[in-house]
Each structure stands twice: as C-alpha cells, then as structure tokens.
Design a protein around this motif. Structure first.
Motif, PDB file in Angstrom:
ATOM      1  N   GLY A   1       0.810  -1.208   0.000  1.00  0.00           N
ATOM      2  CA  GLY A   1       0.000   0.000   0.000  1.00  0.00           C
ATOM      3  C   GLY A   1       0.844   1.259   0.000  1.00  0.00           C
ATOM      4  N   LEU A   2       1.928   1.232   0.768  1.00  0.00           N
ATOM      5  CA  LEU A   2       2.812   2.390   0.793  1.00  0.00           C
ATOM      6  C   LEU A   2       3.477   2.612  -0.560  1.00  0.00           C
ATOM      7  N   ARG A   3       3.847   1.516  -1.209  1.00  0.00           N
ATOM      8  CA  ARG A   3       4.476   1.663  -2.532  1.00  0.00           C
ATOM      9  C   ARG A   3       3.478   2.245  -3.534  1.00  0.00           C
ATOM     10  N   VAL A   4       2.251   1.747  -3.521  1.00  0.00           N
ATOM     11  CA  VAL A   4       1.211   2.283  -4.405  1.00  0.00           C
ATOM     12  C   VAL A   4       0.989   3.763  -4.102  1.00  0.00           C
ATOM     13  N   PHE A   5       0.937   4.088  -2.818  1.00  0.00           N
ATOM     14  CA  PHE A   5       0.746   5.481  -2.405  1.00  0.00           C
ATOM     15  C   PHE A   5       1.908   6.358  -2.869  1.00  0.00           C
ATOM     16  N   GLY A   6       3.138   5.873  -2.688  1.00  0.00           N
ATOM     17  CA  GLY A   6       4.312   6.622  -3.122  1.00  0.00           C
ATOM     18  C   GLY A   6       4.306   6.874  -4.621  1.00  0.00           C
ATOM     19  N   GLU A   7       3.984   5.833  -5.388  1.00  0.00           N
ATOM     20  CA  GLU A   7       3.910   5.985  -6.849  1.00  0.00           C
ATOM     21  C   GLU A   7       2.816   6.989  -7.237  1.00  0.00           C
ATOM     22  N   PHE A   8       1.693   6.900  -6.564  1.00  0.00           N
ATOM     23  CA  PHE A   8       0.587   7.824  -6.828  1.00  0.00           C
ATOM     24  C   PHE A   8       1.016   9.267  -6.595  1.00  0.00           C
ATOM     25  N   LEU A   9       1.673   9.494  -5.445  1.00  0.00           N
ATOM     26  CA  LEU A   9       2.129  10.847  -5.130  1.00  0.00           C
ATOM     27  C   LEU A   9       3.120  11.359  -6.172  1.00  0.00           C
ATOM     28  N   ALA A  10       4.102  10.532  -6.501  1.00  0.00           N
ATOM     29  CA  ALA A  10       5.131  10.946  -7.463  1.00  0.00           C
ATOM     30  C   ALA A  10       4.530  11.233  -8.834  1.00  0.00           C
ATOM     31  N   ARG A  11       3.579  10.431  -9.248  1.00  0.00           N
ATOM     32  CA  ARG A  11       2.961  10.626 -10.566  1.00  0.00           C
ATOM     33  C   ARG A  11       2.063  11.854 -10.614  1.00  0.00           C
ATOM     34  N   HIS A  12       1.685  12.338  -9.455  1.00  0.00           N
ATOM     35  CA  HIS A  12       0.824  13.521  -9.404  1.00  0.00           C
ATOM     36  C   HIS A  12       1.574  14.747  -8.905  1.00  0.00           C
ATOM     37  N   GLY A  13       2.882  14.749  -9.114  1.00  0.00           N
ATOM     38  CA  GLY A  13       3.668  15.963  -8.922  1.00  0.00           C
ATOM     39  C   GLY A  13       4.283  16.192  -7.562  1.00  0.00           C
ATOM     40  N   HIS A  14       4.070  15.289  -6.625  1.00  0.00           N
ATOM     41  CA  HIS A  14       4.669  15.482  -5.305  1.00  0.00           C
ATOM     42  C   HIS A  14       6.142  15.086  -5.340  1.00  0.00           C
ATOM     43  N   LYS A  15       6.954  15.828  -4.624  1.00  0.00           N
ATOM     44  CA  LYS A  15       8.404  15.603  -4.618  1.00  0.00           C
ATOM     45  C   LYS A  15       8.909  15.020  -3.308  1.00  0.00           C
ATOM     46  N   HIS A  16       8.120  15.152  -2.234  1.00  0.00           N
ATOM     47  CA  HIS A  16       8.571  14.683  -0.925  1.00  0.00           C
ATOM     48  C   HIS A  16       7.387  14.226  -0.078  1.00  0.00           C
ATOM     49  N   ILE A  17       7.710  13.497   0.989  1.00  0.00           N
ATOM     50  CA  ILE A  17       6.713  13.053   1.958  1.00  0.00           C
ATOM     51  C   ILE A  17       7.328  13.132   3.346  1.00  0.00           C
ATOM     52  N   TYR A  18       6.514  13.485   4.325  1.00  0.00           N
ATOM     53  CA  TYR A  18       6.958  13.544   5.718  1.00  0.00           C
ATOM     54  C   TYR A  18       6.553  12.257   6.421  1.00  0.00           C
ATOM     55  N   LEU A  19       7.534  11.601   7.057  1.00  0.00           N
ATOM     56  CA  LEU A  19       7.300  10.368   7.811  1.00  0.00           C
ATOM     57  C   LEU A  19       7.578  10.617   9.282  1.00  0.00           C
ATOM     58  N   PRO A  20       6.899   9.866  10.161  1.00  0.00           N
ATOM     59  CA  PRO A  20       7.201  10.007  11.583  1.00  0.00           C
ATOM     60  C   PRO A  20       8.596   9.487  11.885  1.00  0.00           C
ATOM     61  N   ASN A  21       9.222  10.083  12.883  1.00  0.00           N
ATOM     62  CA  ASN A  21      10.560   9.637  13.301  1.00  0.00           C
ATOM     63  C   ASN A  21      10.481   9.215  14.762  1.00  0.00           C
ATOM     64  N   PRO A  22      10.588   7.905  15.039  1.00  0.00           N
ATOM     65  CA  PRO A  22      10.996   6.815  14.152  1.00  0.00           C
ATOM     66  C   PRO A  22       9.834   6.290  13.311  1.00  0.00           C
ATOM     67  N   THR A  23      10.190   5.515  12.303  1.00  0.00           N
ATOM     68  CA  THR A  23       9.210   4.823  11.471  1.00  0.00           C
ATOM     69  C   THR A  23       9.728   3.425  11.206  1.00  0.00           C
ATOM     70  N   TRP A  24       8.946   2.600  10.566  1.00  0.00           N
ATOM     71  CA  TRP A  24       9.377   1.254  10.196  1.00  0.00           C
ATOM     72  C   TRP A  24      10.588   1.361   9.264  1.00  0.00           C
ATOM     73  N   GLY A  25      11.511   0.419   9.386  1.00  0.00           N
ATOM     74  CA  GLY A  25      12.749   0.455   8.612  1.00  0.00           C
ATOM     75  C   GLY A  25      12.564   0.414   7.112  1.00  0.00           C
ATOM     76  N   ASN A  26      11.497  -0.210   6.641  1.00  0.00           N
ATOM     77  CA  ASN A  26      11.297  -0.318   5.195  1.00  0.00           C
ATOM     78  C   ASN A  26      10.569   0.886   4.589  1.00  0.00           C
ATOM     79  N   HIS A  27      10.028   1.761   5.403  1.00  0.00           N
ATOM     80  CA  HIS A  27       9.235   2.870   4.861  1.00  0.00           C
ATOM     81  C   HIS A  27      10.074   3.884   4.092  1.00  0.00           C
ATOM     82  N   ILE A  28      11.244   4.185   4.582  1.00  0.00           N
ATOM     83  CA  ILE A  28      12.088   5.176   3.897  1.00  0.00           C
ATOM     84  C   ILE A  28      12.467   4.700   2.494  1.00  0.00           C
TER      85      ILE A  28
END
Length: 98
Positions: free
Chosen positions: A19-46
């Motif tokens: 789901g995160l990968r789909v979300f990331g691709e969606f954001l990138a394809r719609h012009g977003h350049k960055h995302i804010y993640l909580p610190n700490p986060t799961w190791g694979n999220h970054i």
C-alpha cells in the motif's frame, strides 16, 4: 473544509508495504516531490518512498525518554510543513509506540 473542497483522498490495498508503494507511486505521478514520515518509522518505509521517487523528510512524534507521544514537537513540526505537502500518519501497529 478540505473534505468539502475535495482535497482529501483515500486508497485501500492488500498489505501495508504494498500500500505504501502504491501510495508513493501515486504521489510521485501527481507531482509530489517529498513526503513527511514520523521519526521513528518502520525500517522499510524510507526506501519504499525513495524508490517511488520521493524525498523523505521526517517529523518528530515520539518521546523516547518517557515512552510517550511528543505532542508539542509533533505539532510544531507539522505546523512547519509547507502547504501542499504529504504527511504519513500511522494509525496503529507502529513500533515502538504500538
């Protein structure tokens, strides 16, 4: 107000990681350049969001000294997020906060 202005969207997927990968691709394809993640986060999220083409930025939310929500710093960081940015919130199952 954002809901009535049709500025809120949601997607449901089979798994969290996928789901995160789909979300990331969606954001990138719609012009977003960055995302804010909580610190700490799961190791694979970054790397998931980086591999989708996004710059990962972080916001504070966890007080490690007291094992508690760091509400003041979280609120401060989120208030400083530029308008139009994407922020990932973990609703549940988040380590180390549970």
């Amino acid at each position: 107000k954002p809901l009535f202005e049709k500025r809120v969207a949601a997607v449901q997927t089979l798994s969290g990681t996928g789901g995160l990968r789909v979300f990331g691709e969606f954001l990138a394809r719609h012009g977003h350049k960055h995302i804010y993640l909580p610190n700490p986060t799961w190791g694979n999220h970054i790397p998931i969001f980086q591999n989708a083409g996004l710059e990962v930025r972080k916001y504070r939310y966890y007080d490690t000294e007291n094992s508690d929500l760091d509400y003041d710093n979280m609120s401060s960081d989120i208030k400083d997020v530029p308008e139009g940015s994407c922020v990932l919130f973990h609703a549940c199952a988040h380590n180390p906060t549970g």
